[in-house]
Design an enzyme around this catalytic site. Structure first.
Site, PDB file in Angstrom:
ATOM      1  N   LYS A  92      -0.826 -16.881  -6.217  1.00  0.00           N
ATOM      2  CA  LYS A  92      -0.332 -16.907  -7.592  1.00  0.00           C
ATOM      3  C   LYS A  92       0.144 -18.313  -7.946  1.00  0.00           C
ATOM      4  O   LYS A  92       1.326 -18.615  -7.889  1.00  0.00           O
ATOM      5  CB  LYS A  92       0.830 -15.926  -7.768  1.00  0.00           C
ATOM      6  CG  LYS A  92       0.463 -14.469  -7.533  1.00  0.00           C
ATOM      7  CD  LYS A  92       1.683 -13.573  -7.657  1.00  0.00           C
ATOM      8  CE  LYS A  92       1.341 -12.123  -7.398  1.00  0.00           C
ATOM      9  NZ  LYS A  92       2.531 -11.249  -7.486  1.00  0.00           N
ATOM     10  N   ASP A  99       0.576 -18.235   2.714  1.00  0.00           N
ATOM     11  CA  ASP A  99      -0.301 -17.075   2.613  1.00  0.00           C
ATOM     12  C   ASP A  99       0.507 -15.813   2.370  1.00  0.00           C
ATOM     13  O   ASP A  99       1.686 -15.731   2.716  1.00  0.00           O
ATOM     14  CB  ASP A  99      -1.092 -16.897   3.913  1.00  0.00           C
ATOM     15  CG  ASP A  99      -2.413 -17.642   3.897  1.00  0.00           C
ATOM     16  OD1 ASP A  99      -2.772 -18.174   2.838  1.00  0.00           O
ATOM     17  OD2 ASP A  99      -3.065 -17.710   4.954  1.00  0.00           O
ATOM     18  N   GLY A 128      -0.706 -16.758   8.205  1.00  0.00           N
ATOM     19  CA  GLY A 128      -0.422 -15.647   9.098  1.00  0.00           C
ATOM     20  C   GLY A 128      -1.189 -15.798  10.401  1.00  0.00           C
ATOM     21  O   GLY A 128      -2.261 -16.390  10.441  1.00  0.00           O
ATOM     22  N   GLY A 129      -0.623 -15.274  11.489  1.00  0.00           N
ATOM     23  CA  GLY A 129      -1.308 -15.330  12.780  1.00  0.00           C
ATOM     24  C   GLY A 129      -1.496 -16.747  13.261  1.00  0.00           C
ATOM     25  O   GLY A 129      -0.577 -17.560  13.257  1.00  0.00           O
TER      26      GLY A 129
END
Length: 408
Positions: free
Chosen positions: A220, A198, A251-252
């Site tokens: 991408k 991510d 993330g996270g």
């Protein structure tokens, strides 16, 4: 002893009698490993530390509240002598020698027949370090720590000789600082064949990957200008079916507004093994990094984490903003920078005071972290004036003012 190094060996103690004399700090450190090994432990000591007593109360060992007596080592396979009575230690050591029981002594290693190595574990591997001539606890512990840390964070990579099991690991990368990924997450990343990352994941970790690892940018790739969720699911399945070990680096935490369950469901439907590795959510780590506790004694007894990616008046919103306006605790808003004006307006209309403190922490835990403070009444204007941009975590509530330097 200086001429002949100790012979290292792993003892299989499951169901075998182990005698522990003494129940102080040494025993407290050594007993958990003996319990984990499945040993039949007889602890002999007049008294014990609270932690050791709790082990006995839990049935993890049998404790006889008395001093050592000759004959206690009968039928033992292994003995740990750790009392404060030198004479008792010497007598027990002599009995161990007579009965051919391997014996560790905490007071005099040179008089023992066995030494306890500095040990550590990482995903099925036990690292045990001994110095060659005599025990050197500080050195062996330092070497142990270095080896185990290398195995855990992936800097010391030992390729598996057995064939890897293809599958996918959904890894929560934490809020952005590469040091805040979990140990397990970093190890799986180091062992991956394919990483689908991510934009908000800890990007610095990608530079540490071996050259053969295929890194797919979830924004991408050939699947399109941006990678839709369906395309991500398809990529995970495609590479796993090709026999690859795949890490989905997010993330996270994967399950906190991370669509991790959607990916897990797609993998389950395709029959692909999936491992979920929780991550540190930005909802608590980013405020913490900015000096804001999401709870604080006497200020907030609860906190609520809410997605702000759709405005309160949007028909797609599943959030009861009216109820949140009446709540007294901390409100943490993720993905809400461009909607904060409407969110603040709705909260005020629902009963939250216009002067309620608000903090926006942009790019939290990274080198470019910055904090902007406001109130519900001023936050829309300040976000525009200060050019606050995503990703940013928004904290609403009195906890914003209780950090160091902010006490009222």
């Amino acid at each position: 002893m200086a001429e002949h190094p100790a012979y290292p060996v792993g003892l299989r103690l499951t169901g075998r009698r182990v005698i522990v004399l003494g129940a102080g700090q040494v025993a407290q450190r050594r007993l958990p490993a003996l319990i984990a090994a499945g040993a039949d432990i007889l602890l002999i000591s007049p008294e014990a530390t609270p932690s050791v007593e709790a082990m006995a109360d839990a049935g993890e060992l049998h404790w006889e509240r008395r001093k050592y007596e000759h004959g206690d080592l009968a039928d033992a396979w292994y003995a740990l002598i750790a009392t404060s009575d030198t004479a008792a230690n010497e007598a027990a050591s002599a009995e161990a020698e007579t009965r051919r029981v391997w014996c560790v002594r905490s007071d005099d290693a040179t008089a023992a027949t066995a030494w306890t190595p500095a040990t550590g574990r990482s995903e099925g591997v036990t690292v045990a370090i001994l110095t060659t001539d005599r025990p050197d606890p500080r050195r062996t512990a330092a070497i142990r720590d270095a080896v185990v840390e290398g195995l855990r964070d992936g800097t010391l990579v030992a390729p598996h000789q057995r064939q890897k099991t293809p599958g996918v690991a959904l890894v929560g990368g934490g809020p952005g600082d590469p040091d805040l990924i979990t140990v397990r997450g970093r190890r799986l990343l180091a062992e991956a064949d394919v990483v689908i990352a991510d934009r908000l994941g800890p990007r610095d970790l990608l530079a540490e990957l071996p050259p053969h690892v295929e890194v797919i940018d979830a924004a991408k790739i050939p699947y399109g200008r941006f990678m839709a969720q369906e395309a991500i699911n398809n990529a995970l399945i495609e590479h796993a079916k090709a026999g690859k070990s795949v890490v989905r680096l997010k993330g996270g935490d994967p399950f906190v507004f991370g669509r991790g369950m959607e990916e897990a469901q797609a993998l389950a439907e395709a029959g692909i093994p999936c491992t979920v590795v929780p991550g540190i959510s930005s909802s608590i780590s980013v405020p913490g990094a900015a000096g804001i506790p999401v709870t604080h004694r006497g200020v907030a007894h609860e906190f609520t984490v809410v997605s702000g990616h759709v405005a309160p008046d949007d028909e797609r919103s599943l959030v009861d903003w009216t109820a949140l306006a009446k709540a007294r605790g901390t409100l943490v808003v993720l993905m809400g920078v461009d909607k904060i004006g409407k969110i603040a307006e709705t909260l005020i209309a629902g009963g939250r005071a216009p002067g309620t403190p608000v903090a926006l922490v942009q790019e939290g835990t990274t080198a470019t972290q910055r904090r902007v403070d406001a109130t519900l009444a001023t936050v829309a204007e300040i976000v525009t004036a200060e050019e606050v941009r995503p990703p940013a975590v928004i904290v609403i509530g009195d906890v914003v003012t209780v950090g160091p330097g902010n006490q009222r």
